[in-house]
Write a protein that holds these residues in place. Structure first.
Motif, short mmCIF file in Angstrom:
data_model
loop_
_atom_site.label_atom_id
_atom_site.label_comp_id
_atom_site.label_asym_id
_atom_site.label_seq_id
_atom_site.Cartn_x
_atom_site.Cartn_y
_atom_site.Cartn_z
N VAL A 132 7.46 -12.51 5.12
CA VAL A 132 8.10 -12.42 3.67
C VAL A 132 7.65 -13.82 3.51
O VAL A 132 7.40 -14.16 2.30
CB VAL A 132 9.78 -12.68 4.44
CG1 VAL A 132 10.78 -13.15 3.21
CG2 VAL A 132 9.73 -11.14 4.96
N VAL A 133 8.19 -14.75 3.76
CA VAL A 133 8.00 -16.17 2.68
C VAL A 133 6.73 -16.11 2.85
O VAL A 133 6.32 -16.54 1.43
CB VAL A 133 8.41 -17.50 4.41
CG1 VAL A 133 7.75 -18.95 3.07
CG2 VAL A 133 9.97 -17.45 4.40
N ILE A 138 -0.58 -16.10 5.67
CA ILE A 138 -1.05 -15.51 6.77
C ILE A 138 -2.11 -14.80 7.25
O ILE A 138 -3.23 -15.03 7.51
CB ILE A 138 0.22 -15.44 7.11
CG1 ILE A 138 1.67 -16.21 7.18
CG2 ILE A 138 -0.11 -14.64 8.37
CD1 ILE A 138 1.39 -17.68 8.72
N ASN A 139 -1.87 -13.91 6.11
CA ASN A 139 -3.00 -13.01 6.42
C ASN A 139 -4.22 -13.96 6.14
O ASN A 139 -5.67 -13.73 6.45
CB ASN A 139 -2.97 -11.82 5.36
CG ASN A 139 -2.10 -10.61 5.79
OD1 ASN A 139 -1.75 -10.43 6.81
ND2 ASN A 139 -2.10 -9.62 4.96
N TRP A 230 2.22 -6.63 3.86
CA TRP A 230 0.98 -7.50 4.84
C TRP A 230 0.30 -7.28 6.50
O TRP A 230 -0.69 -7.73 6.43
CB TRP A 230 1.98 -9.74 4.56
CG TRP A 230 2.29 -9.42 3.33
CD1 TRP A 230 3.22 -10.20 3.36
CD2 TRP A 230 1.72 -9.87 2.18
NE1 TRP A 230 4.34 -10.18 1.72
CE2 TRP A 230 2.26 -10.49 1.08
CE3 TRP A 230 -0.02 -9.72 1.96
CZ2 TRP A 230 1.90 -10.70 -0.01
CZ3 TRP A 230 -0.37 -10.30 0.98
CH2 TRP A 230 0.80 -10.84 -0.23
N LEU A 231 1.55 -7.15 6.69
CA LEU A 231 0.70 -6.42 8.29
C LEU A 231 -0.52 -4.97 7.78
O LEU A 231 -1.07 -5.61 8.83
CB LEU A 231 1.37 -5.69 8.95
CG LEU A 231 2.03 -6.88 9.93
CD1 LEU A 231 4.31 -6.07 10.62
CD2 LEU A 231 1.53 -7.35 10.43
N GLU A 316 11.71 -6.13 -5.37
CA GLU A 316 11.27 -7.30 -6.72
C GLU A 316 11.13 -8.19 -6.60
O GLU A 316 9.86 -9.01 -7.35
CB GLU A 316 12.94 -7.75 -7.59
CG GLU A 316 13.04 -8.48 -8.46
CD GLU A 316 11.86 -7.63 -9.91
OE1 GLU A 316 11.51 -6.42 -9.37
OE2 GLU A 316 11.65 -8.38 -10.74
N ALA A 317 11.24 -9.43 -5.41
CA ALA A 317 10.24 -10.31 -5.25
C ALA A 317 8.46 -9.68 -4.61
O ALA A 317 7.88 -10.06 -5.14
CB ALA A 317 11.41 -10.55 -3.59
N LEU A 318 9.16 -8.47 -3.31
CA LEU A 318 7.42 -7.92 -3.48
C LEU A 318 6.58 -7.44 -4.85
O LEU A 318 5.52 -7.98 -4.74
CB LEU A 318 7.67 -7.14 -3.08
CG LEU A 318 6.49 -6.14 -2.01
CD1 LEU A 318 5.10 -6.77 -1.17
CD2 LEU A 318 7.00 -4.20 -1.08
N ARG A 319 7.40 -7.35 -6.14
CA ARG A 319 6.62 -6.40 -7.29
C ARG A 319 6.04 -8.12 -8.23
O ARG A 319 4.57 -8.29 -9.01
CB ARG A 319 8.04 -6.00 -7.66
CG ARG A 319 7.31 -5.48 -9.66
CD ARG A 319 8.19 -4.44 -10.37
NE ARG A 319 9.24 -5.86 -10.60
CZ ARG A 319 9.02 -6.69 -11.57
NH1 ARG A 319 7.71 -6.80 -12.47
NH2 ARG A 319 9.97 -7.83 -12.49
N GLN A 320 7.37 -8.91 -7.81
CA GLN A 320 6.70 -10.24 -8.78
C GLN A 320 5.64 -11.35 -7.73
O GLN A 320 4.67 -11.17 -8.10
CB GLN A 320 7.57 -11.76 -8.57
CG GLN A 320 8.88 -10.78 -9.64
CD GLN A 320 10.05 -11.49 -10.03
OE1 GLN A 320 9.68 -12.69 -9.94
NE2 GLN A 320 11.19 -11.10 -10.18
#
Ligand code: NDP
Length: 390
Positions: A132-133, A138-139, A230-231, A316-320
């Protein structure tokens, strides 16, 4: 068939819900797994007990104030004892370790996960906050260092299992199931008055306190949406959430031809933890199995982002993108801690998170240092918003 050599496992967060279940697996399959290292934050008594039972090479307590006590308690055993966050990260890099189970809760899991990736370990990832962070970072590191990340979260393990053998077939979307938590049927009015004890009483899963509150507020599902991106390299519109109160279907994958694969099982975290340990093999188990004759119904409903605003905030966090999900996580850790200490009401948690997301400057491509600074600043802002909301 699993290879004959025992896999050496480092369990970061061995005293928690995931950590103790991982140790149960090692106890059940001593021919397959050995505990190389265990770590905890504060719970020194349980850590001592675990060290005496499993005799790992190394034991780490993150809280340095407990080091002397831990060392004295294990002085009669040939176990190396360390303390501090840096030592937690160091055990994740140790040469003999094959698998690092990241079962620390919260942002504290980020640094040791990065260090384990750089040491090319297999990561059994329970600590969803890491993705999340800093999912993008990480990827990038996991690709660079060729470190496999195997999901432990039951939903992502389900998706991962559905994708085995499908590398030639693009998926059209994943469908993440959600139990809906203890307040699934509550009205907005009822949600205004829920207590800590009610929120900690999850209908299907027994978990640590923080994730249990996240489940009640649906932030956990929001985190899982980000984790899935991300996964599995997905776009936002490829990740759907559906409420499935029975928690029998752990998640599903829809392919381009319209076929849907689902993974089912009893709600028991031992299964996905063990799959991450044994992958790509499955190990015979005497654990409880599904009895379809006892299952009278499997039901599905749309999630309600009006009553459970956290899910919408996570989308929303994912979109931004950028550092916004890092802000989301930090603010959430602050308000969950406050809720657990009766310092904020259940519904006000989303207010503080949303206001904090609006207050932190946007960084499009954060470095590790940017994430650290964002986390610190977001915690500071969330704390001050918390004071004003009281
Ligand atoms: P718990 O709270 O039960 O355990 C957390 C573990 O992390 C404990 O060993 C704790 O030590 C340790 N810890 C806490 N803070 C720190 C710190 N600052 N530094 C080092 N160690 C620390 O959590 P869970 O086991 O429930 O969850 C662990 C992770 O797995 C979370 O990210 C959660 O989202 C994820 N997860 C959990 C599931 C579950 O069923 N529980 C399901 C899917 C994912 P101590 O005991 O000493 O405090």
């Amino acid at each position: 068939m699993l290879e004959k050599t025992k896999k050496q496992i480092a369990i970061l967060g061995s005293t928690g819900s995931i950590g103790t279940q991982a140790l149960q697996i090692v106890q059940l399959y001593p021919d397959l797994y050995e505990v190389y290292a265990i770590t905890a934050n504060n719970n020194v008594e349980l850590l001592i007990q675990q060290a005496r039972t499993f005799l790992p090479e190394m034991v780490v307590i993150a809280n340095k104030n407990k080091y002397a006590y831990l060392q004295a308690a294990l002085a009669d055993l040939p176990i190396k004892v360390y303390a501090g966050a840096e030592s937690v990260a160091e055990v994740a890099e140790m040469g003999p370790v094959d698998i690092v189970l990241t079962a620390i809760v919260g942002y504290a899991g980020l640094l040791p996960t990065i260090r384990a990736i750089k040491a090319k370990k297999i990561i059994a990832l329970a600590n969803k906050e890491t993705l999340v962070v800093a999912g993008e970072l990480i990827n990038r590191l996991a690709n660079q260092y060729q470190a496999p990340i195997l999901p432990v979260d039951s939903e992502h393990s389900a998706i991962f299992q559905c994708l085995v053998g499908e590398s030639a077939n693009p998926l059209s979307k994943v469908i993440i199931t959600a139990s809906g938590g203890p307040f699934r049927t509550f009205t907005h009015e009822q949600l205004q008055h829920v207590t800590r004890e009610q929120a900690l009483n999850h209908p299907n899963w027994s978990m640590g306190n923080k994730i249990t509150i996240d489940s009640a507020s649906m932030m956990n599902k929001g985190f899982e949406v980000i984790e899935a991106k991300w996964l599995f390299g997905l776009k936002q519109d490829q990740i759907e959430v559906v409420v499935h109160p029975q928690s029998i279907i752990h998640s599903m994958v829809e392919f381009e031809d319209g076929a849907v694969k689902a993974q089912l099982g009893v709600p028991d975290m031992i299964l996905p933890i063990h799959y991450a340990f044994s992958y790509p093999y499955r190990v015979k188990s005497t654990a409880q199995k599904l009895d379809f004759k006892q299952i009278s119904e499997l039901t599905f409903e749309a999630p309600d982002c009006t009553r459970f605003r956290n899910l919408g905030l996570a989308y929303e966090a994912l979109r931004q993108g950028g550092n916004v999900a890092c802000v989301l996580n930090a603010a959430n850790e602050v308000v969950v801690d406050a809720f657990l200490n009766d310092r904020i009401r259940f519904l006000s948690m989303s207010d503080v998170i949303e206001q904090t997301m609006q207050s932190i400057p946007f960084i499009a491509s954060p470095t590790y240092d940017d994430y650290v600074a964002t986390d610190e600043e977001a915690r500071r802002v969330a704390q001050s918003k918390l004071q004003k909301i009281k």
